[in-house]
Design a protein around this motif. Structure first.
Motif, PDB file in Angstrom:
ATOM      1  N   SER A 151       5.275  -3.658  30.430  1.00  0.00           N
ATOM      2  CA  SER A 151       3.824  -3.499  30.345  1.00  0.00           C
ATOM      3  C   SER A 151       3.194  -3.066  31.661  1.00  0.00           C
ATOM      4  O   SER A 151       2.249  -2.297  31.672  1.00  0.00           O
ATOM      5  N   ILE A 152       3.687  -3.553  32.787  1.00  0.00           N
ATOM      6  CA  ILE A 152       3.054  -3.242  34.069  1.00  0.00           C
ATOM      7  C   ILE A 152       3.652  -1.983  34.696  1.00  0.00           C
ATOM      8  O   ILE A 152       2.920  -1.107  35.165  1.00  0.00           O
ATOM      9  N   GLY A 153       4.937  -1.895  34.730  1.00  0.00           N
ATOM     10  CA  GLY A 153       5.577  -0.751  35.396  1.00  0.00           C
ATOM     11  C   GLY A 153       5.345   0.522  34.617  1.00  0.00           C
ATOM     12  O   GLY A 153       5.352   0.543  33.393  1.00  0.00           O
ATOM     13  N   GLY A 154       5.162   1.600  35.304  1.00  0.00           N
ATOM     14  CA  GLY A 154       4.928   2.896  34.648  1.00  0.00           C
ATOM     15  C   GLY A 154       6.231   3.439  34.099  1.00  0.00           C
ATOM     16  O   GLY A 154       6.992   2.768  33.400  1.00  0.00           O
ATOM     17  N   THR A 155       6.489   4.666  34.406  1.00  0.00           N
ATOM     18  CA  THR A 155       7.691   5.326  33.894  1.00  0.00           C
ATOM     19  C   THR A 155       8.953   4.698  34.480  1.00  0.00           C
ATOM     20  O   THR A 155       9.969   4.588  33.794  1.00  0.00           O
ATOM     21  N   ASP A 156       8.863   4.248  35.741  1.00  0.00           N
ATOM     22  CA  ASP A 156      10.023   3.585  36.350  1.00  0.00           C
ATOM     23  C   ASP A 156      10.342   2.281  35.627  1.00  0.00           C
ATOM     24  O   ASP A 156      11.498   1.942  35.399  1.00  0.00           O
ATOM     25  N   GLY A 157       9.296   1.534  35.266  1.00  0.00           N
ATOM     26  CA  GLY A 157       9.481   0.259  34.559  1.00  0.00           C
ATOM     27  C   GLY A 157      10.094   0.473  33.191  1.00  0.00           C
ATOM     28  O   GLY A 157      10.984  -0.267  32.765  1.00  0.00           O
ATOM     29  N   LYS A 158       9.629   1.493  32.477  1.00  0.00           N
ATOM     30  CA  LYS A 158      10.178   1.764  31.144  1.00  0.00           C
ATOM     31  C   LYS A 158      11.639   2.207  31.241  1.00  0.00           C
ATOM     32  O   LYS A 158      12.473   1.841  30.422  1.00  0.00           O
TER      33      LYS A 158
END
Length: 125
Positions: free
Chosen positions: A104-111
């Motif tokens: 939910s918080i991380g952008g493309t790196d998080g996904k």
């Protein structure tokens, strides 16, 4: 006609009254003793393991130690298993929380990190 006698009450020398049925009874005719059947409805303790152990030649001290420490060991193992189950549950909840926060918080790196983690989990199964 019934053979049942009424309950008798007698007066003792000190002036008090009591039931006569618990006092010594006179001898029956022909001198036959009265037979009393007493049934105890309680199972004896199970001593099978102790009997087998003593029959196999180990000492009574070993049997006593087994009787004493056996339930203690079961209790300790149960407590350890409960603690491990709680720790496993906490680890699963924390892992789920970390993955949810990263998604939910991380952008493309998080996904991308979440996808990598999901792939790693699928490979282990």
């Amino acid at each position: 006609m019934s053979n049942i006698e009424p309950v008798r009450i007698v007066q003792l020398p000190n002036g008090t009254y009591t039931y006569a049925d618990h006092l010594p009874t006179p001898q029956h005719p022909f001198g036959a003793p009265q037979v009393v059947h007493h049934h105890i409805h309680q199972a004896p303790p199970d001593r099978t393991v102790q009997r087998i152990a003593l029959g196999s030649g180990i000492g009574a001290g070993t049997v006593a130690a087994g009787v004493y420490f056996g339930p203690l060991l079961v209790g300790a193992l149960t407590a350890i298993a409960a603690n491990l189950a709680l720790l496993a549950f906490l680890a699963a909840v924390l892992a789920w929380g970390v993955v949810s926060v990263v998604k939910s918080i991380g952008g493309t790196d998080g996904k991308a990190a979440a996808k990598t983690l999901a792939k790693t989990r699928k490979r282990r199964r």
